[in-house]
Each structure stands twice: as C-alpha cells, then as structure tokens.
Design a protein around this motif. Structure first.
Motif, PDB file in Angstrom:
ATOM      1  N   HIS A 231       0.838  -1.204   0.000  1.00 44.92           N
ATOM      2  CA  HIS A 231       0.000   0.000   0.000  1.00 44.92           C
ATOM      3  C   HIS A 231       0.871   1.251   0.000  1.00 44.92           C
ATOM      4  O   HIS A 231       0.579   2.228  -0.690  1.00 44.92           O
ATOM      5  CB  HIS A 231      -0.921  -0.004   1.213  1.00 44.92           C
ATOM      6  CG  HIS A 231      -1.877  -1.153   1.233  1.00 44.92           C
ATOM      7  ND1 HIS A 231      -2.804  -1.336   2.242  1.00 44.92           N
ATOM      8  CD2 HIS A 231      -2.079  -2.190   0.373  1.00 44.92           C
ATOM      9  CE1 HIS A 231      -3.516  -2.426   2.006  1.00 44.92           C
ATOM     10  NE2 HIS A 231      -3.076  -2.962   0.885  1.00 44.92           N
ATOM     11  N   ARG A 232       1.965   1.222   0.755  1.00 44.41           N
ATOM     12  CA  ARG A 232       2.867   2.375   0.789  1.00 44.41           C
ATOM     13  C   ARG A 232       3.533   2.604  -0.560  1.00 44.41           C
ATOM     14  O   ARG A 232       3.791   3.754  -0.941  1.00 44.41           O
ATOM     15  CB  ARG A 232       3.925   2.178   1.883  1.00 44.41           C
ATOM     16  CG  ARG A 232       3.361   2.276   3.295  1.00 44.41           C
ATOM     17  CD  ARG A 232       4.482   2.385   4.325  1.00 44.41           C
ATOM     18  NE  ARG A 232       5.262   1.158   4.413  1.00 44.41           N
ATOM     19  CZ  ARG A 232       4.988   0.160   5.229  1.00 44.41           C
ATOM     20  NH1 ARG A 232       3.923   0.226   6.035  1.00 44.41           N
ATOM     21  NH2 ARG A 232       5.753  -0.908   5.278  1.00 44.41           N
ATOM     22  N   THR A 233       3.804   1.524  -1.291  1.00 36.89           N
ATOM     23  CA  THR A 233       4.399   1.663  -2.619  1.00 36.89           C
ATOM     24  C   THR A 233       3.474   2.454  -3.536  1.00 36.89           C
ATOM     25  O   THR A 233       3.914   3.361  -4.265  1.00 36.89           O
ATOM     26  CB  THR A 233       4.674   0.277  -3.231  1.00 36.89           C
ATOM     27  OG1 THR A 233       5.634  -0.409  -2.427  1.00 36.89           O
ATOM     28  CG2 THR A 233       5.211   0.402  -4.649  1.00 36.89           C
ATOM     29  N   GLN A 236       3.348   6.142  -2.438  1.00 39.61           N
ATOM     30  CA  GLN A 236       4.540   6.881  -2.825  1.00 39.61           C
ATOM     31  C   GLN A 236       4.559   7.195  -4.307  1.00 39.61           C
ATOM     32  O   GLN A 236       5.241   8.131  -4.741  1.00 39.61           O
ATOM     33  CB  GLN A 236       5.786   6.081  -2.427  1.00 39.61           C
ATOM     34  CG  GLN A 236       6.016   6.031  -0.920  1.00 39.61           C
ATOM     35  CD  GLN A 236       7.068   5.022  -0.511  1.00 39.61           C
ATOM     36  OE1 GLN A 236       7.636   4.324  -1.356  1.00 39.61           O
ATOM     37  NE2 GLN A 236       7.335   4.926   0.787  1.00 39.61           N
TER      38      GLN A 236
END
Length: 502
Positions: A231-233, A236
């Motif tokens: 999810h962070r990928t 970002q």
C-alpha cells in the motif's frame, strides 16, 4: 439447458493427456473449463461422482478430490441430499472473450536472443528466525547450503564470457525458461520464456508496475485488511488508495462505488494476505470483468501459493486471464530463502514493454550468478523435492500449533486461514484483552502481531496473525503451550480491530 436439472456434463470430453499429467487434473480441467466457457451455468446440477466415474473411466475417489477442489475454489457448491451445483457467476463480457478457442498469449516485442549454454521479509524479520510467532518468513533450515552451493558451483563453472557481461535485461534466458515451465506445469499459466521478467522479488515487480501505470491522483484498489508495505508503494507513486473489504469470498468490489477512475487493483487471490481467504471463482471473474470494462490492470501477488495443505496449489488468477489484464508477480524468496532476492513478473505485452523500458533505464540489480544457479537448481529434481519437503514440514509445524492449542486451551479462540501459507489467524474471545495479551506474550518470548495493524477502514474482531513456518518443531510446541496458558487467563473486554492501521 434447464436450471436445477442434471446437465450434460457427462458428455464433456476429457482434455488430451498432453494438456494434463494425471486423470485427476484432466477431470478438473474438463469441469472448470465447461463452467468458464458457459457450457455450465450457475445453479446447474452436476452429475454425481459415481456417474462421472463410469462415464470417464476414473476412480470415484479421484473425482471426489476433483469436486472438493472445485468447491474450495468457488466453482461449485456441494450439499448433502441435493448434490453438487455450479456456484460461479460468469459475466457476459467474460464469456464473449472466451468464445471459441482461447488464443495463446502473444509474445512481447522484445529481444528473445538465447544465451549460450542453454518477499516479503524485512531486515528485521530476517533476524527473527526461530522467534514465535513471526509471520511470512520461510524457514532457511529446510534448504541445505551444500546442495544450493553445488548448483551454484556447476552453473558458474559453465558460465560463458557472454553471460558474464551481457545477460539480457529481462533476465537470464535459462532461468526464464525454467520459470515459464514451472508456471505452466504448476500454476496453470500459458506462457513462454519471452513473457517472463526476472526481478528482485514481488515488491520490486509491483514498484515497476506502479511507475509505469500510475500518475499522481490515480486511484488504486487494495485489499482491507491487506499488506501495508505494498500500500505504501502505491501511495509513494502518488496514487489515492481505495480500500475494498475482504469477506469469505475474497475482495468485494461491490462495496466500493465509483470505481470508474481506478487504474489498478492489487489482490492476493490464492491465500489472501493476511486473512488467508481463497478468492472465489465468481469474484475472480467479476474482477477480470471490471478490469476489462474500465481499461484497468490487476496485480496478482502469488506470494505463497506453493504451500497449500488441503489440495494441490490453486490455479492462478492469471490462468483464466483471457482479457490480458493481469500482471502476475511471484518470488523464490519464500519458496527457498528470504534473502535470495529473486522474483519474476508476467505482464500483458503492452505493459511488458513499458516495464522492460523502465528496467533498462533504472538498471538491473539481479546478479547473473544467482540467476544461473537458480536455473540449475530448478532444472534438477532438487527444486520440486525441496518444495515437497518444505510443504510437509510447514504442515507439520502448523498441526503442532493447532493440536497443542486445542489440547491446552479448548474454546478460548477460533482459527481461520490455516489451509495454506506460513501463518494463520487466531481470533480472540470477548473475555480477552488483545493489548494485555500481546504485552504478556512479549514477556515470555512470543511476538504476536495484531490483525488490526493490517486493517484500514474495515472493522474486525480482535485477532492475531500467527506465523509458524520459521520454527523448529520443539519451538512450535513450546510456544503454543505458552500461548495456550495466556489464552486461558481471563481478560477484560476490549474494542475490536482499529479503524486505522496507522
């Protein structure tokens, strides 16, 4: 064909022997393809295993295994007294796409020059082998260093000057051949070596896809609960995340209105991370239909499909991707050992070429020696032998944990997601305080990961993610006894799964 009556399934021919190794696999493909191609419809009743056994000349026990597998995957529903019925709902657009003979996957427009001499764990987790109950971590003790070194040595002894300095950006051809063969034989994916890209692992492949597909403000559909690192990928990359809830059939897109601006969906269909749910056939086809209608892409993260304890590994979503919307990502980091840092990616041709162009730009970081050594390992009987040995050991470890908890803390918890993978979910009772339990567990050497850390918007009851794969049998037994003792201690009631994973 009238609904609710026995269909003409007994007239379905078995696939040719060349398309499947065993009679069980051929019978499975005959029924599954009849459903996917619209020959069998939702609520149609299948003939009994006795009738099919006589018609096809297959042992009834074999067909019972086939029907159990089809039910596990969500294609059929079996009920005592009323027989077996088709449960999968096939979208009309999917039927149109598969009408007639399904064309083979076209080759991407990339170099296919043959060379001569034809996932998840963090650095912190890698230091925690043997710590109960760290999740998503393979057991490095199951692969003998001497066996791995022997294949590396043989591969490097035969390396050519060309391979030492000019390996293709897509990855060493010999490794791509072995990956493609494995995906054809064990994941049901019709692919060739030229379709495969070698990566550092699943998250690396997902990052490449995100860079090629997403622009700032685009929406990405992710699972809730889900895998926060991925999810962070997407975040970002500038994407706006849409959280789709997970139920007993997998991801539920119907819970998210206004999905027309969504460019990408990320799913773990074989063993949902972390709940362990198998995405049903109906949900898989709905997802493919959505991607086709909205010109969107699907990333299939197949992170631990090798380790299914109730049946053969389930076919990949990519195996029924007649519309060419699925990007398939896999890795050897859990099949072998976490620091191997070798994975693979299979994308539809237009996206394949974009990813390859980006890969050329940013430069490769997968060493040729590791690629050639892994190719030699896969070409020999050692790879499949290791998978069998690991699957048996992980199942034994799982059973030790389950049996010990059942003996020492009956009625104090509920288990789900135990049919596959490196972890299971332990649901707490209303009497237990999750935070106090985690704190008490830490004092006796247990690391418990609360399910709420994987939740974003979904509200779930208190539960723990228990990893068991990176333990010895003695450690699994001892840790399960400690956990059982903690579960037996009454705790005050506490709120459910947090609304924000933080």
């Amino acid at each position: 064909m009238s609904k609710g009556k026995t269909t003409l399934a007994i007239e379905l021919p078995l696939p040719a022997e060349g398309s499947a190794v065993t009679k069980q696999e051929r019978a499975y493909l005959a029924i599954r393809e009849a459903i996917l191609q619209g020959l069998l419809h939702a609520d149609d009743r299948l003939p009994s295993t006795r009738v099919l056994a006589q018609r096809w000349g297959i042992a009834r026990g074999t067909l019972e295994s086939v029907f159990e597998r089809l039910q596990l995957e969500g294609y059929i529903l079996r009920q005592v007294g009323s027989g077996s019925r088709v449960s999968a709902m096939i979208p009309d657009s999917y039927l149109k796409a598969v009408s007639g003979t399904r064309p083979p996957m076209p080759a991407p427009k990339t170099s296919t020059r043959r060379e001569s001499n034809s996932t998840r764990p963090t650095a912190e987790n890698r230091a925690q082998v043997g710590v109960p109950f760290v999740a998503r971590l393979a057991n490095p003790l199951l692969i003998a260093p001497t066996e791995w070194a022997a294949h590396l040595q043989r591969a490097m002894a035969a390396i050519t000057p060309e391979q030492m300095c000019s390996t293709e950006t897509e990855g060493a051809w010999v490794l791509r051949e072995q990956v493609a063969r494995y995906l054809r034989n064990h994941r049901g994916i019709d692919c060739q070596a030229e379709h495969v890209l070698i990566t550092n692992g699943i998250r690396h492949g997902i990052d490449l896809v995100a860079r090629c597909v997403l622009k700032a403000g685009d929406q990405v559909c992710v699972e809730d609960p889900g895998y926060p690192a991925v999810h962070r990928t997407f975040a970002q990359a500038g994407a706006s995340l849409r959280y789709a809830p997970i139920d007993e059939q997998g991801i539920d897109l119907r819970a998210l209105p206004n999905m027309v601006n969504c460019r990408l969906a990320y799913v773990t269909p074989a063993h949902q991370s972390p709940l362990g749910v198998i995405m049903s056939a109906t949900r898989r086809l709905e997802l493919l239909d959505w991607a086709q209608r909205h010109d969107a892409w699907i990333i299939e993260d197949d992170y631990d499909s090798e380790f299914n304890y109730h049946s053969a590994p389930l076919p990949a979503l990519k195996s029924i991707d007649s519309m060419q919307r699925v990007v398939y990502c896999g890795s050897f980091n859990q099949a072998l050992f976490s620091n191997l840092r070798l994975g693979y990616l299979l994308a539809p041709p237009p996206l394949h070429n974009q990813i390859l162009a980006l890969w050329h730009t940013v430069g490769r970081s997968v060493g040729v020696s590791e690629q050639l050594g892994l190719a030699a390992f896969m070409r020999s009987p050692a790879f499949l032998r290791h998978l069998r040995r690991a699957r048996q050991e992980y199942q034994t470890l799982r059973d030790i944990v389950l049996d010990t908890l059942h003996t020492h803390a009956p009625g104090r918890y509920r288990i789900s997601g135990e049919h596959a993978g490196f972890h299971l979910i332990l649901w707490l009772t209303a009497e237990q305080d999750e935070d106090l339990l985690i704190k008490a567990a830490k004092q006796v050497g247990l690391q418990l990961q609360p399910l709420r850390q994987s939740c974003h918007q979904i509200q779930l009851k208190p539960a723990l993610i228990l990893g068991f794969a990176a333990l010895t049998r003695a450690q699994a037994k001892s840790a399960a006894i400690k956990l059982a003792q903690l579960l037996n201690t009454p705790r005050p009631s506490s709120p459910g799964c947090a609304a924000d994973a933080g």
